[in-house]
Scaffold this motif. Structure first.
Motif, mmCIF file in Angstrom:
data_model
loop_
_atom_site.group_PDB
_atom_site.id
_atom_site.type_symbol
_atom_site.label_atom_id
_atom_site.label_comp_id
_atom_site.label_asym_id
_atom_site.label_seq_id
_atom_site.Cartn_x
_atom_site.Cartn_y
_atom_site.Cartn_z
ATOM 1 N N CYS A 82 0.961 -1.146 0.014
ATOM 2 C CA CYS A 82 0.086 -0.007 -0.132
ATOM 3 C C CYS A 82 0.805 1.259 -0.040
ATOM 4 N N ARG A 84 2.898 2.020 -2.438
ATOM 5 C CA ARG A 84 3.000 2.494 -3.737
ATOM 6 C C ARG A 84 1.575 3.516 -3.829
ATOM 7 N N LEU A 85 0.616 3.714 -2.984
ATOM 8 C CA LEU A 85 -0.399 4.856 -3.184
ATOM 9 C C LEU A 85 0.204 5.879 -2.422
ATOM 10 N N MET A 88 -1.433 7.303 0.897
ATOM 11 C CA MET A 88 -1.197 6.448 1.817
ATOM 12 C C MET A 88 0.472 6.964 2.385
#
Length: 145
Positions: A82, A84-85, A88
């Motif tokens: 996550c 990579r978002l 986030m």
């Protein structure tokens, strides 16, 4: 002593953040990675100003506990896919500032308030020694490239 040991342990994952965050953000093509990292500093200033409000409302030990929990969330965001978002990552960077204030600054205030007149100088000396503790945790958290 608990604060001292917890400081070392918390600084282990911080080593990854301080050493690799900008490189990671750059490699996944986050625009203006350095600028995005300043969100953590802005968050730190904001939460430092809010310390008296949170201290009076929730108490010292609860704030330090929240900081440890929030750092667990930040670490999870960093190390799982996550991360990579972009939103986030920004949330994790913003939480970093709050975690730092809620753990280290609150811990310093707590130590100073509980030390008593007889041990206040020794407690303040230990607080002043915290950068060394922080570096010890970072050395433990380092990994060669």
């Amino acid at each position: 002593m608990v604060f001292f040991v917890a400081s070392i342990l918390i600084c282990i994952p911080l080593a990854f953040y301080y050493q690799n965050a900008n490189q990671f953000l750059t490699e996944i093509h986050v625009a203006n990675a350095t600028g995005k990292q300043t969100i953590g500093q802005m968050s730190e200033v904001l939460f430092m100003l809010l310390i008296p409000l949170f201290l009076n409302t929730f108490g010292m030990k609860r704030r330090c506990s929240w900081a440890c929990w929030a750092w667990s969330v930040v670490s999870a965001v960093r190390f799982w896919q996550c991360a990579r978002l972009a939103f986030m990552l920004i949330l994790g960077i913003a939480l970093h500032g709050a975690c730092y204030d809620f753990f280290f600054v609150s811990g310093q205030i707590y130590t100073d308030s509980k030390a008593g007149a007889r041990h206040k100088a020794a407690a303040q000396g230990l607080i002043t020694w915290r950068p060394t503790v922080s570096h010890a945790g970072r050395v433990l958290g380092c990994r060669p490239h």
